[in-house]
Design a protein around this motif. Structure first.
Motif, PDB file in Angstrom:
ATOM      1  N   ARG A  53      -8.572  14.736  29.089  1.00 39.99           N
ATOM      2  CA  ARG A  53      -7.125  14.546  29.048  1.00 39.99           C
ATOM      3  C   ARG A  53      -6.483  15.836  29.541  1.00 39.99           C
ATOM      4  N   PHE A  54      -5.765  15.724  30.648  1.00 41.81           N
ATOM      5  CA  PHE A  54      -5.087  16.891  31.204  1.00 41.81           C
ATOM      6  C   PHE A  54      -3.722  17.055  30.561  1.00 41.81           C
ATOM      7  N   SER A  55      -3.142  18.238  30.706  1.00 46.58           N
ATOM      8  CA  SER A  55      -1.888  18.570  30.029  1.00 46.58           C
ATOM      9  C   SER A  55      -0.660  18.055  30.776  1.00 46.58           C
ATOM     10  N   VAL A  56      -0.849  17.065  31.612  1.00 46.77           N
ATOM     11  CA  VAL A  56       0.271  16.413  32.298  1.00 46.77           C
ATOM     12  C   VAL A  56       0.297  14.953  31.840  1.00 46.77           C
ATOM     13  N   PRO A  57       1.447  14.295  31.914  1.00 49.93           N
ATOM     14  CA  PRO A  57       1.539  12.917  31.420  1.00 49.93           C
ATOM     15  C   PRO A  57       0.870  11.902  32.354  1.00 49.93           C
ATOM     16  N   THR A  58      -0.461  11.898  32.336  1.00 43.98           N
ATOM     17  CA  THR A  58      -1.253  10.959  33.128  1.00 43.98           C
ATOM     18  C   THR A  58      -2.372  10.409  32.244  1.00 43.98           C
ATOM     19  N   PRO A  59      -2.976   9.301  32.625  1.00 39.62           N
ATOM     20  CA  PRO A  59      -4.100   8.783  31.839  1.00 39.62           C
ATOM     21  C   PRO A  59      -5.293   9.739  31.866  1.00 39.62           C
ATOM     22  N   SER A  60      -6.108   9.654  30.846  1.00 39.67           N
ATOM     23  CA  SER A  60      -7.347  10.437  30.807  1.00 39.67           C
ATOM     24  C   SER A  60      -8.297   9.903  31.864  1.00 39.67           C
ATOM     25  N   VAL A  61      -9.249  10.746  32.278  1.00 38.46           N
ATOM     26  CA  VAL A  61     -10.157  10.381  33.356  1.00 38.46           C
ATOM     27  C   VAL A  61     -11.587  10.777  32.980  1.00 38.46           C
ATOM     28  N   TRP A  62     -12.546   9.916  33.380  1.00 41.81           N
ATOM     29  CA  TRP A  62     -13.958  10.231  33.187  1.00 41.81           C
ATOM     30  C   TRP A  62     -14.454  11.003  34.398  1.00 41.81           C
ATOM     31  N   LEU A  63     -15.066  12.165  34.176  1.00 36.05           N
ATOM     32  CA  LEU A  63     -15.662  12.983  35.231  1.00 36.05           C
ATOM     33  C   LEU A  63     -17.072  13.370  34.811  1.00 36.05           C
ATOM     34  N   ARG A  64     -17.947  13.545  35.798  1.00 35.39           N
ATOM     35  CA  ARG A  64     -19.292  14.029  35.492  1.00 35.39           C
ATOM     36  C   ARG A  64     -19.202  15.446  34.942  1.00 35.39           C
ATOM     37  N   ILE A  65     -20.068  15.758  34.034  1.00 37.84           N
ATOM     38  CA  ILE A  65     -20.059  17.074  33.391  1.00 37.84           C
ATOM     39  C   ILE A  65     -20.255  18.186  34.413  1.00 37.84           C
ATOM     40  N   ASP A  66     -21.072  17.951  35.450  1.00 35.05           N
ATOM     41  CA  ASP A  66     -21.290  18.999  36.455  1.00 35.05           C
ATOM     42  C   ASP A  66     -20.074  19.198  37.364  1.00 35.05           C
ATOM     43  N   GLN A  67     -19.053  18.357  37.230  1.00 36.45           N
ATOM     44  CA  GLN A  67     -17.820  18.498  38.001  1.00 36.45           C
ATOM     45  C   GLN A  67     -16.757  19.267  37.216  1.00 36.45           C
ATOM     46  N   LEU A  68     -17.139  19.812  36.078  1.00 30.34           N
ATOM     47  CA  LEU A  68     -16.205  20.524  35.211  1.00 30.34           C
ATOM     48  C   LEU A  68     -16.681  21.951  34.961  1.00 30.34           C
ATOM     49  N   GLU A  69     -15.705  22.835  34.727  1.00 29.08           N
ATOM     50  CA  GLU A  69     -16.035  24.205  34.337  1.00 29.08           C
ATOM     51  C   GLU A  69     -15.192  24.565  33.121  1.00 29.08           C
ATOM     52  N   PRO A  70     -15.766  25.272  32.163  1.00 24.68           N
ATOM     53  CA  PRO A  70     -14.996  25.668  30.984  1.00 24.68           C
ATOM     54  C   PRO A  70     -13.942  26.720  31.339  1.00 24.68           C
TER      55      PRO A  70
END
Length: 72
Positions: A53-70
């Motif tokens: 869930r991003f901090s903008v008013p949009t729906p949550s999205v499923w992403l692969r874990i390797d497509q994310l960085e902390p």
């Protein structure tokens, strides 16, 4: 990196991982800038995917874990 990503963690999408991915080929390849510029929170996790869930008013999205960085 997957060990650092857990439920409740703040993350950002990695553009290089999203470009030419299966997800990009299955939909519009023009990803919105907020995915790379703002923090998102991990709501749920599976073996390979995270619901973000991003901090903008949009729906949550499923992403692969390797497509994310902390982020902090």
């Amino acid at each position: 990196m997957a060990a650092k990503i857990k439920k409740g963690a703040l993350v950002r999408a990695v553009r290089e991982q999203l470009n030419n991915s299966l997800e990009a080929k299955a939909s519009d390849t023009r990803f919105p800038p907020y995915m790379f510029e703002t923090k998102g929170e991990i709501l749920e996790l599976t073996d390979e995917y995270a619901l973000v869930r991003f901090s903008v008013p949009t729906p949550s999205v499923w992403l692969r874990i390797d497509q994310l960085e902390p982020v902090e």
